[in-house]
Motif scaffolding. Sequence first.
Motif, mmCIF file in Angstrom:
data_model
loop_
_atom_site.group_PDB
_atom_site.id
_atom_site.type_symbol
_atom_site.label_atom_id
_atom_site.label_comp_id
_atom_site.label_asym_id
_atom_site.label_seq_id
_atom_site.Cartn_x
_atom_site.Cartn_y
_atom_site.Cartn_z
ATOM 1 N N LEU A 205 0.837 -1.201 0.000
ATOM 2 C CA LEU A 205 0.000 0.000 0.000
ATOM 3 C C LEU A 205 0.870 1.249 0.000
ATOM 4 O O LEU A 205 0.602 2.216 -0.719
ATOM 5 C CB LEU A 205 -0.921 0.003 1.227
ATOM 6 C CG LEU A 205 -1.778 -1.240 1.481
ATOM 7 C CD1 LEU A 205 -2.744 -0.993 2.630
ATOM 8 C CD2 LEU A 205 -2.531 -1.645 0.237
ATOM 9 N N LEU A 206 1.913 1.223 0.823
ATOM 10 C CA LEU A 206 2.806 2.373 0.911
ATOM 11 C C LEU A 206 3.481 2.641 -0.428
ATOM 12 O O LEU A 206 3.584 3.794 -0.869
ATOM 13 C CB LEU A 206 3.850 2.126 1.996
ATOM 14 C CG LEU A 206 4.767 3.299 2.344
ATOM 15 C CD1 LEU A 206 3.957 4.468 2.881
ATOM 16 C CD2 LEU A 206 5.807 2.871 3.372
ATOM 17 N N LEU A 207 3.928 1.582 -1.085
ATOM 18 C CA LEU A 207 4.594 1.744 -2.375
ATOM 19 C C LEU A 207 3.649 2.311 -3.427
ATOM 20 O O LEU A 207 3.998 3.254 -4.149
ATOM 21 C CB LEU A 207 5.160 0.406 -2.849
ATOM 22 C CG LEU A 207 5.740 0.407 -4.274
ATOM 23 C CD1 LEU A 207 6.888 1.394 -4.395
ATOM 24 C CD2 LEU A 207 6.187 -0.995 -4.666
ATOM 25 N N THR A 208 2.461 1.755 -3.533
ATOM 26 C CA THR A 208 1.520 2.226 -4.561
ATOM 27 C C THR A 208 1.102 3.670 -4.328
ATOM 28 O O THR A 208 0.948 4.440 -5.281
ATOM 29 C CB THR A 208 0.288 1.317 -4.623
ATOM 30 O OG1 THR A 208 -0.261 1.146 -3.296
ATOM 31 C CG2 THR A 208 0.645 -0.053 -5.185
ATOM 32 N N ILE A 209 0.933 4.052 -3.062
ATOM 33 C CA ILE A 209 0.596 5.445 -2.769
ATOM 34 C C ILE A 209 1.752 6.359 -3.133
ATOM 35 O O ILE A 209 1.571 7.451 -3.692
ATOM 36 C CB ILE A 209 0.225 5.609 -1.283
ATOM 37 C CG1 ILE A 209 -1.127 4.957 -0.994
ATOM 38 C CG2 ILE A 209 0.180 7.083 -0.891
ATOM 39 C CD1 ILE A 209 -2.286 5.592 -1.737
ATOM 40 N N CYS A 210 2.970 5.918 -2.833
ATOM 41 C CA CYS A 210 4.146 6.712 -3.163
ATOM 42 C C CYS A 210 4.291 6.869 -4.677
ATOM 43 O O CYS A 210 4.575 7.963 -5.176
ATOM 44 C CB CYS A 210 5.393 6.073 -2.567
ATOM 45 S SG CYS A 210 6.882 7.084 -2.695
ATOM 46 N N VAL A 211 4.082 5.782 -5.414
ATOM 47 C CA VAL A 211 4.135 5.855 -6.878
ATOM 48 C C VAL A 211 3.052 6.789 -7.396
ATOM 49 O O VAL A 211 3.278 7.577 -8.329
ATOM 50 C CB VAL A 211 3.971 4.449 -7.489
ATOM 51 C CG1 VAL A 211 3.800 4.541 -9.001
ATOM 52 C CG2 VAL A 211 5.168 3.578 -7.150
ATOM 53 N N MET A 212 1.879 6.738 -6.802
ATOM 54 C CA MET A 212 0.773 7.616 -7.183
ATOM 55 C C MET A 212 1.169 9.088 -7.035
ATOM 56 O O MET A 212 0.957 9.902 -7.947
ATOM 57 C CB MET A 212 -0.444 7.294 -6.317
ATOM 58 C CG MET A 212 -1.590 8.272 -6.416
ATOM 59 S SD MET A 212 -2.796 7.913 -5.112
ATOM 60 C CE MET A 212 -3.980 9.233 -5.362
ATOM 61 N N VAL A 213 1.752 9.433 -5.894
ATOM 62 C CA VAL A 213 2.137 10.821 -5.638
ATOM 63 C C VAL A 213 3.255 11.265 -6.578
ATOM 64 O O VAL A 213 3.203 12.356 -7.165
ATOM 65 C CB VAL A 213 2.569 10.986 -4.163
ATOM 66 C CG1 VAL A 213 3.117 12.382 -3.920
ATOM 67 C CG2 VAL A 213 1.385 10.729 -3.236
ATOM 68 N N VAL A 214 4.273 10.416 -6.738
ATOM 69 C CA VAL A 214 5.389 10.763 -7.623
ATOM 70 C C VAL A 214 4.898 10.925 -9.062
ATOM 71 O O VAL A 214 5.320 11.850 -9.775
ATOM 72 C CB VAL A 214 6.496 9.698 -7.538
ATOM 73 C CG1 VAL A 214 7.551 9.921 -8.618
ATOM 74 C CG2 VAL A 214 7.145 9.716 -6.164
ATOM 75 N N ALA A 215 4.022 10.033 -9.488
ATOM 76 C CA ALA A 215 3.481 10.127 -10.848
ATOM 77 C C ALA A 215 2.730 11.439 -11.055
ATOM 78 O O ALA A 215 2.857 12.085 -12.106
ATOM 79 C CB ALA A 215 2.572 8.932 -11.129
#
Length: 227
Positions: free
Chosen positions: A151-161
């Motif tokens: 979950l943490l990774l996908t949220i981080c990728v979402m924000v960076v994207a």
Amino acid sequence: LTGAILVFASWWLLPRYLTRVVYVSIFLMVVAGVAMILSSPKPPIDVWYMLQAAAHGLSHDRNIYTVKWTSGVPGEFTNGFAYLPGAAVLLWPFHVVFGDVRFGLLAALAVTALLMARFGRPGLGRVAGCLILVYPRGLFGIEQSWVDPLLLLTICVMVVAMMRGRRGWAVVAFALCLLCKQQAWILVPLAALWKEFGWKRTLVSAGGALVLMVPWAVTAPHAFFAP
């Protein structure tokens, strides 16, 4: 603890060396995570057995919600898969290659730390990225196979994207987040209220996650809703 102290000391006293210290700390914690997994091959918790059984089922073209497993841990009996399917699918390649889904969780934490160190605020972002791995009992969470790193990774990728103008990838990342664990759905209102992401993209992500769940639910509805 030593890694955290080194990072904070570098942040305050030697800021020009902070980036090197952060990346070295992340590398050392990844090595520690690998050593921990190897030293605890069969953790006494049902989550690890559940994820291992689900990944094994995927390798043999079986529905993860109809696969039964037992941990052998006193007081725990055969159960079904209790998470949403995304967690099993994302961890499956690591089970195939390394034989243990926890390597996928460790990789998720490491990539999250690197993303925060690379794209976060100067100084603070690097410190926060490092602390993802060096916070107390961090390795314990990986040993127990808790899927929250996904979950943490996908949220981080979402924000960076979103930061880099890759809005389509942000939608995909949030959909994967919602596809991993039921509790992730409490983030839907927050995503909708995030001005840059907005409610339209939130609906697309949520709809995409629901569509990807349909095959699992239709194939074995009783097992899907009541594992």
